[in-house]
Design a protein around this motif. Structure first.
Motif, PDB file in Angstrom:
ATOM      1  N   LYS A 137       4.191  -1.661  -4.895  1.00  0.00           N
ATOM      2  CA  LYS A 137       2.729  -1.576  -4.962  1.00  0.00           C
ATOM      3  C   LYS A 137       2.325  -0.496  -5.968  1.00  0.00           C
ATOM      4  CE  LYS A 137       2.480  -2.663  -0.005  1.00  0.00           C
ATOM      5  NZ  LYS A 137       1.898  -2.238   1.298  1.00  0.00           N
ATOM      6  N   ASP A 174      -4.164  -1.263   0.300  1.00  0.00           N
ATOM      7  CA  ASP A 174      -3.482  -1.979  -0.760  1.00  0.00           C
ATOM      8  C   ASP A 174      -4.499  -2.347  -1.833  1.00  0.00           C
ATOM      9  OD1 ASP A 174      -1.012  -1.862   0.422  1.00  0.00           O
ATOM     10  OD2 ASP A 174      -1.194  -3.798   1.423  1.00  0.00           O
ATOM     11  N   ARG A 182       0.589  -6.427  -6.686  1.00  0.00           N
ATOM     12  CA  ARG A 182       1.819  -6.209  -5.929  1.00  0.00           C
ATOM     13  C   ARG A 182       2.904  -7.112  -6.500  1.00  0.00           C
ATOM     14  NH1 ARG A 182      -1.118  -6.483  -0.235  1.00  0.00           N
ATOM     15  NH2 ARG A 182      -2.862  -6.956  -1.620  1.00  0.00           N
TER      16      ARG A 182
END
Length: 401
Positions: A206, A216, A220
């Motif tokens: 990430k 997040d 990714r």
């Protein structure tokens, strides 16, 4: 027909996918949720209501008995419902019960066990008065989802301000854990646990992770690209396997998050008793050929075996992006999923028209898309193409005095 319970809270729990898997096996799906109007009630064969916060397992068992429901398995992807899954499986003598689930239900107990086994040196505590390490991450120890109430503080004044904020929001009674914030790169590892051994099938770097909100963000990527992240994946996999062996875990899927720095330190961020959400199932299928929901249902039935695991497919790079709302309101979407699927490299897209953003203190992803490419630079270029094609607006909520 044999019945399988699907536990759901907050409209979540992978109900639609689980019900489909059960239907394909000729099994009857029984949704157990706190909402009479649960959006997935018509996707299941039956629906039983329970007040997760105000009732107990004996009350639910009595309700199941009244309906003549004797489950042969319990499926749950909700961390807050781990104690319920454990107690129900134990009551009916089903796969999945065990003392290890009690540990996994608490982020603090996970930290305690990792430290006792010599698998972690992370500083942490359960009392804000004992926090003497900064930056620190504050998160709910048990009742968590979508990074709800997860917050970073960089000093004592910020810690006190956040404590006041929690109290003002009615969360002063929420059990929290206070953890050392680790520098470096965040990553995740997904895979099954069989006979106390963790078998990773997907590792995700990430590089754009939001270290302020601890959400997040950005791209990714599988497989991890940086050497120290790849080394961190190997180190954390071994640590998690030792942890699973100690707890005698079997027939469970884990989504594990960690961080690794260039000096070689790797630490666990958290362990989730489920597969990763959003585009994770797509990436898992693309990389390993395994349908994680099918695996979870097999595990609930005690049928999962390692012969399903093949070599990880690293022929292409897989990546995805979750687009998060940053203002309150209702999403009005003009772009369609078919629009995105027609763009180069896109293999999956999910758009939620009408998504309501009630709070900015949790993750609010309303667009997700996954892609494949031959390089990270090509992957980023494809992501920019998709982002440039999006057409939506967020309508603010009505003003009230």
């Amino acid at each position: 027909m044999k019945s399988v319970l699907i536990l759901s809270k907050w409209q979540a729990g992978g109900v639609l996918l689980a019900a489909g898997q059960l239907r394909a096996r000729g099994l009857r799906s029984v949704l157990v949720s706190e909402l009479a109007d649960n959006r997935h009630r018509d996707d299941c064969d039956d629906h039983v209501l329970v007040d997760w916060d105000g009732e107990d397992v004996p009350a639910l068992v009595a309700r199941l008995d009244e309906r003549g429901i004797v489950p042969t398995a319990v499926v749950s992807l909700i961390e807050a419902l781990i104690p319920w899954k454990d107690a129900l499986a134990a009551h009916y003598g089903l796969p999945g019960a065990g003392a290890g689930l009690e540990v996994l239900a608490s982020k603090t107990l996970v930290r305690d066990r990792m430290r006792a086994l010599g698998l972690s040196t992370m500083r942490y505590c359960g009392d804000p008065a004992e926090v003497d390490f900064f930056p620190a991450i504050i998160k709910p120890a048990r009742d968590s989802a979508a990074s709800r109430l997860v917050h970073r503080v960089d000093g004592p004044d910020e810690l006190l301000a956040w404590q006041r904020h929690l109290a003002d929001g009615g969360h002063s009674g929420t059990e929290m854990v206070y953890e050392e914030f680790l520098p470096g790169v965040e990553f995740s590892v997904d895979g099954p646990v069989v006979d106390g051994r963790f078998h990773p099938v997907l590792a995700v770097e990430k590089p754009d992770h939001d270290d302020v909100r601890h959400h997040d963000a950005g791209l990714r990527v599988h497989p991890p690209q940086q050497d120290h992240v790849r080394a961190g994946v190997r180190a954390l996999t071994e640590a998690v396997s030792a942890f699973c062996a100690d707890l005698r875990l079997d027939q469970h899927w884990l989504h594990v998050e960690g961080r690794s720095d260039e000096d070689g330190r790797t630490e666990l961020v958290e362990i989730n008793l489920r597969f990763g959400g959003g585009m994770y199932p797509t990436a898992i299928r693309e990389v390993s050929g395994i349908d994680p929901m099918e695996a979870v249902v097999s595990m609930a039935l005690g049928e999962f075996s390692l012969d399903r695991l093949g070599p990880v497919r690293d022929r292409a790079i897989v990546g995805w992006v979750d687009v998060e709302a940053e203002e309150l309101g209702r999403v009005e979407m003009r772009t369609t999923e078919d629009d995105l699927l027609g763009l180069p490299g896109v293999i999956k897209a999910e758009l939620v028209d009408g998504y309501l953003v009630h709070s900015l203190e949790q993750e609010n992803y309303f667009i997700r898309f996954a892609m494949t490419a031959d390089s990270v630079s090509e992957l980023r270029a494809r992501a920019e193409t998709v982002l440039g094609a999006l057409d939506y607006r967020i309508v603010p909520p009505p003003h009230t005095d």
